[in-house]
Design a protein around this motif. Structure first.
Motif, PDB file in Angstrom:
ATOM      1  N   LEU A 250       0.853  -1.185   0.000  1.00 22.51           N
ATOM      2  CA  LEU A 250       0.000   0.000   0.000  1.00 22.51           C
ATOM      3  C   LEU A 250       0.888   1.234   0.000  1.00 22.51           C
ATOM      4  CD1 LEU A 250      -2.372  -1.199   2.862  1.00 22.51           C
ATOM      5  CD2 LEU A 250      -2.776  -1.368   0.413  1.00 22.51           C
ATOM      6  N   GLN A 251       0.590   2.180  -0.890  1.00 23.21           N
ATOM      7  CA  GLN A 251       1.376   3.413  -0.942  1.00 23.21           C
ATOM      8  C   GLN A 251       0.506   4.598  -0.577  1.00 23.21           C
ATOM      9  OE1 GLN A 251       3.980   4.097  -4.316  1.00 23.21           O
ATOM     10  NE2 GLN A 251       3.460   6.273  -4.244  1.00 23.21           N
ATOM     11  N   GLN A 252       1.016   5.407   0.329  1.00 20.97           N
ATOM     12  CA  GLN A 252       0.286   6.590   0.767  1.00 20.97           C
ATOM     13  C   GLN A 252       0.225   7.609  -0.366  1.00 20.97           C
ATOM     14  OE1 GLN A 252       1.968   8.653   4.123  1.00 20.97           O
ATOM     15  NE2 GLN A 252       0.287  10.109   4.213  1.00 20.97           N
ATOM     16  N   GLN A 253      -0.972   8.152  -0.587  1.00 22.15           N
ATOM     17  CA  GLN A 253      -1.160   9.203  -1.596  1.00 22.15           C
ATOM     18  C   GLN A 253      -1.275  10.575  -0.937  1.00 22.15           C
ATOM     19  OE1 GLN A 253      -0.893   8.629  -4.918  1.00 22.15           O
ATOM     20  NE2 GLN A 253      -0.295   6.622  -4.164  1.00 22.15           N
ATOM     21  N   ASP A 254      -1.992  10.618   0.179  1.00 25.77           N
ATOM     22  CA  ASP A 254      -2.121  11.853   0.942  1.00 25.77           C
ATOM     23  C   ASP A 254      -2.488  11.462   2.372  1.00 25.77           C
ATOM     24  OD1 ASP A 254      -4.989  11.429   1.044  1.00 25.77           O
ATOM     25  OD2 ASP A 254      -5.173  12.442  -0.884  1.00 25.77           O
ATOM     26  N   ALA A 255      -2.882  12.412   3.179  1.00 29.13           N
ATOM     27  CA  ALA A 255      -3.175  12.134   4.592  1.00 29.13           C
ATOM     28  C   ALA A 255      -4.373  11.223   4.792  1.00 29.13           C
ATOM     29  CB  ALA A 255      -3.394  13.446   5.344  1.00 29.13           C
ATOM     30  N   HIS A 256      -5.187  11.042   3.751  1.00 26.78           N
ATOM     31  CA  HIS A 256      -6.424  10.275   3.898  1.00 26.78           C
ATOM     32  C   HIS A 256      -6.547   9.064   2.982  1.00 26.78           C
ATOM     33  CE1 HIS A 256      -7.891  13.535   6.395  1.00 26.78           C
ATOM     34  NE2 HIS A 256      -7.558  14.385   5.442  1.00 26.78           N
ATOM     35  N   SER A 257      -5.594   8.857   2.064  1.00 28.61           N
ATOM     36  CA  SER A 257      -5.790   7.747   1.120  1.00 28.61           C
ATOM     37  C   SER A 257      -4.482   7.046   0.761  1.00 28.61           C
ATOM     38  CB  SER A 257      -6.461   8.258  -0.157  1.00 28.61           C
ATOM     39  OG  SER A 257      -5.618   9.177  -0.831  1.00 28.61           O
ATOM     40  N   MET A 258      -4.667   5.782   0.346  1.00 28.39           N
ATOM     41  CA  MET A 258      -3.553   4.953  -0.104  1.00 28.39           C
ATOM     42  C   MET A 258      -3.986   4.236  -1.370  1.00 28.39           C
ATOM     43  SD  MET A 258      -2.155   3.316   3.444  1.00 28.39           S
ATOM     44  CE  MET A 258      -0.425   3.442   3.046  1.00 28.39           C
ATOM     45  N   THR A 259      -3.019   3.817  -2.166  1.00 28.28           N
ATOM     46  CA  THR A 259      -3.318   2.989  -3.323  1.00 28.28           C
ATOM     47  C   THR A 259      -2.778   1.589  -3.066  1.00 28.28           C
ATOM     48  OG1 THR A 259      -1.290   3.747  -4.395  1.00 28.28           O
ATOM     49  CG2 THR A 259      -3.339   4.844  -5.022  1.00 28.28           C
ATOM     50  N   VAL A 260      -3.391   0.621  -3.734  1.00 25.66           N
ATOM     51  CA  VAL A 260      -2.991  -0.777  -3.596  1.00 25.66           C
ATOM     52  C   VAL A 260      -2.203  -1.166  -4.832  1.00 25.66           C
ATOM     53  CG1 VAL A 260      -3.819  -3.146  -3.329  1.00 25.66           C
ATOM     54  CG2 VAL A 260      -5.089  -1.261  -2.294  1.00 25.66           C
ATOM     55  N   HIS A 261      -1.104  -1.872  -4.631  1.00 22.12           N
ATOM     56  CA  HIS A 261      -0.294  -2.335  -5.752  1.00 22.12           C
ATOM     57  C   HIS A 261      -0.710  -3.760  -6.096  1.00 22.12           C
ATOM     58  CE1 HIS A 261       3.908  -3.512  -7.433  1.00 22.12           C
ATOM     59  NE2 HIS A 261       3.051  -3.249  -8.378  1.00 22.12           N
ATOM     60  N   TRP A 262      -1.545  -3.876  -7.138  1.00 32.13           N
ATOM     61  CA  TRP A 262      -1.949  -5.183  -7.630  1.00 32.13           C
ATOM     62  C   TRP A 262      -1.156  -5.464  -8.894  1.00 32.13           C
ATOM     63  CZ3 TRP A 262      -6.893  -2.932  -5.886  1.00 32.13           C
ATOM     64  CH2 TRP A 262      -7.460  -3.658  -4.850  1.00 32.13           C
ATOM     65  N   LEU A 263      -0.694  -6.674  -9.025  1.00 35.28           N
ATOM     66  CA  LEU A 263      -0.009  -7.064 -10.259  1.00 35.28           C
ATOM     67  C   LEU A 263      -1.042  -7.379 -11.321  1.00 35.28           C
ATOM     68  CD1 LEU A 263       2.732  -9.373  -8.729  1.00 35.28           C
ATOM     69  CD2 LEU A 263       2.954  -6.987  -9.423  1.00 35.28           C
ATOM     70  N   SER A 264      -0.754  -7.049 -12.579  1.00 29.36           N
ATOM     71  CA  SER A 264      -1.719  -7.255 -13.648  1.00 29.36           C
ATOM     72  C   SER A 264      -2.051  -8.727 -13.846  1.00 29.36           C
ATOM     73  CB  SER A 264      -1.198  -6.659 -14.951  1.00 29.36           C
ATOM     74  OG  SER A 264       0.006  -7.293 -15.317  1.00 29.36           O
ATOM     75  N   VAL A 265      -1.150  -9.620 -13.465  1.00 27.15           N
ATOM     76  CA  VAL A 265      -1.411 -11.057 -13.634  1.00 27.15           C
ATOM     77  C   VAL A 265      -2.442 -11.576 -12.629  1.00 27.15           C
ATOM     78  CG1 VAL A 265       0.842 -11.534 -14.620  1.00 27.15           C
ATOM     79  CG2 VAL A 265       0.523 -11.704 -12.150  1.00 27.15           C
ATOM     80  N   ARG A 266      -2.815 -10.754 -11.647  1.00 26.20           N
ATOM     81  CA  ARG A 266      -3.763 -11.195 -10.647  1.00 26.20           C
ATOM     82  C   ARG A 266      -5.143 -10.678 -10.972  1.00 26.20           C
ATOM     83  NH1 ARG A 266      -0.622 -12.557  -5.327  1.00 26.20           N
ATOM     84  NH2 ARG A 266       1.357 -12.833  -6.285  1.00 26.20           N
TER      85      ARG A 266
END
Length: 194
Positions: A178-194
């Protein structure tokens, strides 16, 4: 005996010489990860950073950095017990009618274990005593790390993510970066093969 809370597990690791407390100030930007990588590569203990620069919270890394610690985290003592547990869980993942008395007995033991397994009835566990919602959420307070120079931001390297299929409504629990985007949100790193 199973460790019911993170605090219990940390106490067990400390008793067994598998936890080191680091009280010196450490920078979550590259420094924490560099220290943890070196210790993990040497088969070293879990690390509890008590003074992470910019965060009011401590940070623990490498908790499950050895097979031995994984075994202990599951309330077991020997690697062989973990292998047995894996075999028993495999019976549940793709159940099929047992062939013979021995398979019937093995399946019966797994079913009995399921009957004995009960969720904790603690209505106010320590992990839920402080609840933040909406604008109260501030990811900047968490001791998130930036492990590599090329990373775009601070991350949780093994974040537990609960999702639900929008069509079938079947839930899924996975471990993702999970990567932080700002104080309130994160993005999930999903691989395209999944």
């Amino acid at each position: 005996m199973a460790q019911r809370t993170l605090r219990d597990f940390l106490k067990l690791l400390e008793q067994r010489g598998q936890l080191r407390r680091i009280s010196a100030p450490v920078n979550p930007d590259l420094e924490v990860a560099a220290i943890a990588d070196r210790v993990l590569a040497a088969g070293g203990p879990a690390l509890l950073f008590e003074n992470v620069i910019g965060s009011p919270m401590p940070l623990v890394l490498n908790l499950l950095g050895t097979v031995e610690r994984v075994v202990w985290s599951m309330g077991l003592e020997r690697v062989e017990e973990l292998e047995e547990l894996g075999s028993r869980l495999a019976l549940l993942q793709q159940p099929r009618p047992p062939k013979g008395l021995q398979e019937t007995a093995a399946f019966g033991r797994v079913l009995w274990d399921l009957v004995k397994a009960r969720p904790d009835l603690d209505l106010f566990p320590p992990c839920q005593q402080i609840i933040q919602k909406g604008d109260q959420i501030n990811l900047d307070q968490l001791p998130l790390i930036r492990p590599w120079p090329g990373d775009a931001g601070r991350v949780i390297t093994l974040g537990l993510v609960i999702t639900r299929d929008p069509e079938t409504r079947v839930p899924n629990v996975g471990v993702y970066r999970l990567q932080q985007q700002d104080a309130h949100s994160m993005t999930v790193h999903w691989l395209s093969v999944r």
